[in-house]
Design a protein around this motif. Sequence first.
Motif, PDB file in Angstrom:
ATOM      1  N   GLU A 193       0.675  -1.208   0.074  1.00 45.47           N
ATOM      2  CA  GLU A 193       0.399   0.207  -0.176  1.00 45.47           C
ATOM      3  C   GLU A 193       0.909   1.065  -0.350  1.00 45.47           C
ATOM      4  OE1 GLU A 193      -4.195   0.535   2.427  1.00 45.47           O
ATOM      5  OE2 GLU A 193      -2.911   1.780   3.594  1.00 45.47           O
ATOM      6  N   ILE A 194       1.153   2.175  -1.275  1.00 49.86           N
ATOM      7  CA  ILE A 194       1.306   3.650  -1.295  1.00 49.86           C
ATOM      8  C   ILE A 194       0.295   4.380  -1.039  1.00 49.86           C
ATOM      9  CG2 ILE A 194       3.092   4.685  -2.375  1.00 49.86           C
ATOM     10  CD1 ILE A 194       4.125   2.071  -3.172  1.00 49.86           C
ATOM     11  N   GLU A 195       0.772   5.275  -0.366  1.00 52.15           N
ATOM     12  CA  GLU A 195       0.166   6.628  -0.604  1.00 52.15           C
ATOM     13  C   GLU A 195       0.799   7.933  -1.058  1.00 52.15           C
ATOM     14  OE1 GLU A 195      -2.203   9.966   1.820  1.00 52.15           O
ATOM     15  OE2 GLU A 195      -2.285   7.782   2.808  1.00 52.15           O
ATOM     16  N   LEU A 196       0.221   8.257  -2.124  1.00 51.70           N
ATOM     17  CA  LEU A 196       1.223   9.639  -3.190  1.00 51.70           C
ATOM     18  C   LEU A 196       0.083  11.048  -3.173  1.00 51.70           C
ATOM     19  CD1 LEU A 196       1.783   7.359  -6.332  1.00 51.70           C
ATOM     20  CD2 LEU A 196       3.046   7.940  -4.858  1.00 51.70           C
ATOM     21  N   LYS A 197       0.884  11.598  -3.061  1.00 51.48           N
ATOM     22  CA  LYS A 197       0.540  12.783  -2.547  1.00 51.48           C
ATOM     23  C   LYS A 197      -0.306  13.014  -3.905  1.00 51.48           C
ATOM     24  CE  LYS A 197      -0.042  17.246  -0.812  1.00 51.48           C
ATOM     25  NZ  LYS A 197      -0.741  17.357  -0.036  1.00 51.48           N
ATOM     26  N   GLY A 198      -1.465  13.889  -3.866  1.00 50.48           N
ATOM     27  CA  GLY A 198      -2.121  14.311  -4.561  1.00 50.48           C
ATOM     28  C   GLY A 198      -2.411  15.301  -5.819  1.00 50.48           C
ATOM     29  N   ALA A 199      -2.707  15.760  -6.520  1.00 50.09           N
ATOM     30  CA  ALA A 199      -2.412  17.223  -7.156  1.00 50.09           C
ATOM     31  C   ALA A 199      -3.058  18.239  -6.310  1.00 50.09           C
ATOM     32  CB  ALA A 199      -3.292  17.339  -8.507  1.00 50.09           C
ATOM     33  N   SER A 200      -2.805  19.467  -6.573  1.00 48.84           N
ATOM     34  CA  SER A 200      -2.633  20.725  -5.604  1.00 48.84           C
ATOM     35  C   SER A 200      -4.750  20.643  -5.066  1.00 48.84           C
ATOM     36  CB  SER A 200      -2.773  22.105  -6.073  1.00 48.84           C
ATOM     37  OG  SER A 200      -3.111  22.627  -5.351  1.00 48.84           O
ATOM     38  N   GLY A 201      -5.175  21.049  -3.914  1.00 46.91           N
ATOM     39  CA  GLY A 201      -6.902  20.674  -4.450  1.00 46.91           C
ATOM     40  C   GLY A 201      -6.961  19.630  -3.821  1.00 46.91           C
ATOM     41  N   LYS A 202      -6.461  18.216  -4.705  1.00 46.51           N
ATOM     42  CA  LYS A 202      -7.383  16.462  -4.322  1.00 46.51           C
ATOM     43  C   LYS A 202      -7.145  15.950  -3.099  1.00 46.51           C
ATOM     44  CE  LYS A 202      -7.947  17.212  -9.445  1.00 46.51           C
ATOM     45  NZ  LYS A 202      -7.913  16.718 -10.794  1.00 46.51           N
ATOM     46  N   GLU A 203      -7.191  14.573  -2.894  1.00 44.31           N
ATOM     47  CA  GLU A 203      -6.739  14.028  -2.380  1.00 44.31           C
ATOM     48  C   GLU A 203      -5.693  13.317  -2.875  1.00 44.31           C
ATOM     49  OE1 GLU A 203      -9.940  11.097  -1.628  1.00 44.31           O
ATOM     50  OE2 GLU A 203     -10.440  10.804  -2.679  1.00 44.31           O
ATOM     51  N   ASN A 204      -5.063  12.189  -1.844  1.00 43.26           N
ATOM     52  CA  ASN A 204      -4.216  12.142  -2.073  1.00 43.26           C
ATOM     53  C   ASN A 204      -4.775  10.697  -2.620  1.00 43.26           C
ATOM     54  OD1 ASN A 204      -2.145  13.352  -0.868  1.00 43.26           O
ATOM     55  ND2 ASN A 204      -1.811  12.620   1.089  1.00 43.26           N
ATOM     56  N   LEU A 205      -3.556   9.593  -3.205  1.00 40.56           N
ATOM     57  CA  LEU A 205      -3.544   8.528  -3.976  1.00 40.56           C
ATOM     58  C   LEU A 205      -3.299   7.394  -3.153  1.00 40.56           C
ATOM     59  CD1 LEU A 205      -4.159  10.673  -6.420  1.00 40.56           C
ATOM     60  CD2 LEU A 205      -3.415   8.834  -7.707  1.00 40.56           C
ATOM     61  N   VAL A 206      -4.217   6.592  -2.973  1.00 43.89           N
ATOM     62  CA  VAL A 206      -4.335   5.523  -1.666  1.00 43.89           C
ATOM     63  C   VAL A 206      -4.045   4.236  -2.817  1.00 43.89           C
ATOM     64  CG1 VAL A 206      -4.346   4.080   0.153  1.00 43.89           C
ATOM     65  CG2 VAL A 206      -4.532   7.003   0.102  1.00 43.89           C
ATOM     66  N   ILE A 207      -2.859   3.761  -3.072  1.00 43.11           N
ATOM     67  CA  ILE A 207      -2.433   2.515  -3.923  1.00 43.11           C
ATOM     68  C   ILE A 207      -2.495   1.274  -3.404  1.00 43.11           C
ATOM     69  CG2 ILE A 207      -2.031   1.103  -5.899  1.00 43.11           C
ATOM     70  CD1 ILE A 207      -0.962   4.307  -6.323  1.00 43.11           C
TER      71      ILE A 207
END
Length: 1181
Positions: A193-207
């Motif tokens: 499970e990897i959490e990436l920083k999302g674009a500005s104003g959007k939630e992070n991506l949890v893959i």
Amino acid sequence: MARRAPSHNSEDSQKENHAGSAESSSAKPARGKRVVMREHIDAEDQRDAEVEEDAVREDDKDEDVDAQGEEEQEEDDEDQSRRKRARVNTEGDSRPTGSSPKAEKRRQTLPRDVDGFIPGSIVRIQLENFLTYDWVEFRPGPYLNMVFGPNGTGKSSIACAICLGLNFPPALLARAPDVSAYVKNDKQSGYIEIELKGASGKENLVIRRSIQRNSKSAPFTLNGKSASGREINARMAELNVQVGNLCTFLPQDRVAEFARMTPQQLLRETQRAAGNENLTSWHDTLISAGKELRQVQELVNTDREQLKTMEDRNANLERDVRRYEERRALEKKIELLEFIVPIKEYYEAREKYRIMKPKQREAIRNLQRLQKRHKPYIDLDKALEQEVKEREKQREDRKVAAKRKFAAMSAKWEENEKLESQAEDIKNRLDNLKKSEKDRIASIKRLEKSIAEGEERLANPPETEDLDDLNRQLRELQHQHVLDQQQVTDLQDRQKANVAKGSEIKHRIDQISRNLQQLDSQSHQKLEALKRSDSDCGDVVEWLRRNQSRFRMEVFEPAVLCVTVPNRGFVDAVESCFGLTQLKTFVAQCEEDYQLLNRLCVDTPEAIGRKARINTWYKVQDESKLAPPPVPRENLKALGFDGYAIDFIECPEGLKWFLCSDVRLHRTAIAANPKLVDPNRAMDMAARANGANYIIGRVYNQVTRSRYGRRLPQNTTREIQQARMLAAATVDPQIKRDLLDQLNQARESSRVVEDEEKELTRLDGEIRANHKAYKEAYDNIMDRKKAVVDAQRRMQAIQLKLDEYRKKLERLQNAKPVDVERNNLKQSLLTLAHRRVEIVREYVGLMRSAIKEQEKATRAGLEFIQACANKSALEALCKEQKEEIQRVEAHALKIHAEFKALKEDSKRKLEITKTKYEEVGEDVRASFHEMEAAGEIQAKSSEEWEAELQQRREELDMNMNTNANVVDQYNKRKAEIETLTATIEEREKRILRIEQSIKTARENWQPELEKLVASIGQKFSAAFDRIGCAGEIRIREDEDYEKWAIDIMVKFRDHEKLQLLTGERQSGGERSLTTILYLMSLTEEARAPFSLVDEINQGMDQRAERAVHNSLVEVTCRSESGQYFLITPKLLPDLNYHERMKILCVNNGEWLPEEKGLGNMMGLIDNVVRARQANRANSAS
């Protein structure tokens, strides 16, 4: 506290470096020995891996995500635009024409959030049952993250988790090829499970990616929802995550691959990782357009050569075509003249007939008038003529009657003569009667004596054997002989079979021996190998060997057959100088043979039954136009080279012109020992020669000069392969052993046949002896039988003669008496005398009748003479009238004959004209009518037209006949020339368009690339200067944009020159140092949200490692730097530290708490700090 389970024995478990956070549960060592990496992953991973590279390339070609982020609908629209086929636009790149290039951004393309992370950075990683970890979770910082710990604790597992968790292929890790292999030992499933920083104003991506040991499927979830690998790839492309780029993601097992990357690959990866976002798309446009340009130029050059060949061939045929057209015109003219001549002859014959017709009528009328005027004379003359005929007939009749009488008298005279002869015979017989009687009595006595002797011999026959017994013996002997003959037949069959078998075995032995000789024949082996790879070329070689006499000079077979390299040490290098086409090229020594070879083998199927696809070559030999070697041979030895490639081959003398002119073997230097050659001096030698090729060891160097700028020399290298064509084909030992076994078996069979032949010879001797004995016994019995038969035949002959004697005796004894015979003869003589008297009387009567007929004949003759005299007198009296009539009649007959002949001639020519009119075509008729209307037909006579016809025929005979196929071929090729000319013009226009697109793309790409490389090179050189070494980054240009490259030039010692970084030339530590410095220099220009290097400091000395560490901290901890992971198993003391750094220390072992969260290093440190503060507070109070 749970005890760590014992691990399996494995070398990899001791070598793998893993990383984790301060908080980690019990972990086991890595799995057992890794299997050889192979392309075999689960179905979904396979599909995802296939699209990964395309997704990354598409990301480079398409627009980046807007700096402030975009709405989901806009992202979908952008995805749709990416699926469309990219075309070259006016900017020279492959972006959609509706988009415009963004302004260059020196730093990352996405903004940094308030927490310090930029979109795409890794915020959190959680692992369960993954490699060494039961469970772990850690949170890296937004800048430099140093992950260190002892070997085998799980540092490199972080790199594996990032790669696999973000759906990049396992092949990038150079470890196990299947995702299922990354499940921890003795566990059945796990997840990443990897959490990436999302674009500005959007939630992070949890893959999250779940992995199963017994399943190749590894499904994804995105923010808790099921997702496909394609969706994950699309999100990675949006965030510009470049795990597949060694410039941004360098795992432990691929550190060495960075140094082994070709300069061309390094350029591609650098463009993807840093600089203007359109660099890759511009470069792809230049590569594709350059390839297309070369292809079109090659097509144009080929078409031009083909056009020239076709024009030359048509020029050669033009004279034949002109001659053919002249001949066709002559044939048309002759056909018209052949139509005119009979018509003109008919016209003239018809005119003559019309002129002769009144003349014929006038001559007939004149004859009739004359005959009417002299009618009395004519009537009297006709009466006398009739009388003369009647008198002549009477005279002839009387002559015939008199002749009949004389003939009858002759017949009677002859009959009397015959009767007289018969009477003389009877008189003689009367005189001989007495003598005949005496002879009869003597014969009776002689016969009686012979009969008595015969009866006595019959009464006393000789003694003989029993004939039946002899026949029985003979039958028994023949029966035995039949049995012997059957044995002979059987023996002969066996002998024939044995001879045939021996012949077959001998033939098989010869065939096997030839096969063994052929296996040992290098030329035959090469020819067979050539036939297997190129059947047309092999068949033409065999045909050429049989038909070499048809050529004026020797036509050389391809170099693969007639070029040999005696020294096996140079065969690989020599073969690398050839192209595959050059190895299979047939070489002619004169234009005539070149044309003949192409016509027989390429243009027509005459040679091998089909049109062959082969390469042929001919060029007029002119040594003055041949480029000289780069340096003389004596100077070449001084440079460490063994010689030029032409020095190491053996070939026909006439072939060397091709090898020097086309293959350029006289300009390719070869050095077998690379240690003896200075690469810089070799490069200078080739550069001074304005470009040349040379081989050092197993590296082929091609030095050219750029067409642009300062025309700097460029060196393109490639590794030479093992020779396959010029090296002698190897013999399969198994095939040779099989042939030897077959030969031994055949020889053994031959010995068996020889033994059987000896046995058959012995039996044949026995049978021959039996036949000899049979012959002797048979001859004995036949002689005895013959004696018996001869005796029986003699007795039968005696009996027959005795019967004959008795019949003769009886006939003589019963003969008539002599007196009776005498009286009969006298009576016959009297009868003949009476008949002769009657004949005399008849003869006298005939004589008197003949006299009377003779008198009548004489009277008739006199009357005939009188009639003739009367007619003669009349003719004498009317001679003038008769002559006039005869003259007029002759003239009339002549005129009538001429008239009749002209009439028949006119009719005949009319029929000929009608037939000819039906035979000729409409064009001939039209030409005739035009000429007739113009008066041309009447202007000449038939003789003049005939003379012109003969003249045209003579001209036609002088004009040699040309095959109509030549004209068809000329016209067909003329149409092909027009089509090919139009094709060339169209392709030249296409070349101009491509060149314009290349110019546009290059004007955009090259300045940006040079700016990027200059920036990286400045930082790279400065970093090397800080550690006391030297380094440069150079762009290597080439005509082929795909061969443009970045050369990393390094120097680690003062006495050395800058040398190209390769996987073999520098040591491991030097390669690691160069790699990390290049990656550091690239970091400030990078566009990827995070970068990772694993154990890059292995092999460095302390001075270099310290300098690299300090530089890395300085570069990666700046406010504008991106996220960076540095994995290392060791650190030196007293290293620089920055507050933006985050240290992740892997604290792994068997005695760790099972509860999650316990044993967290940061928590322990915080507890210690608070305890110290509390103690200080207590002490102060």
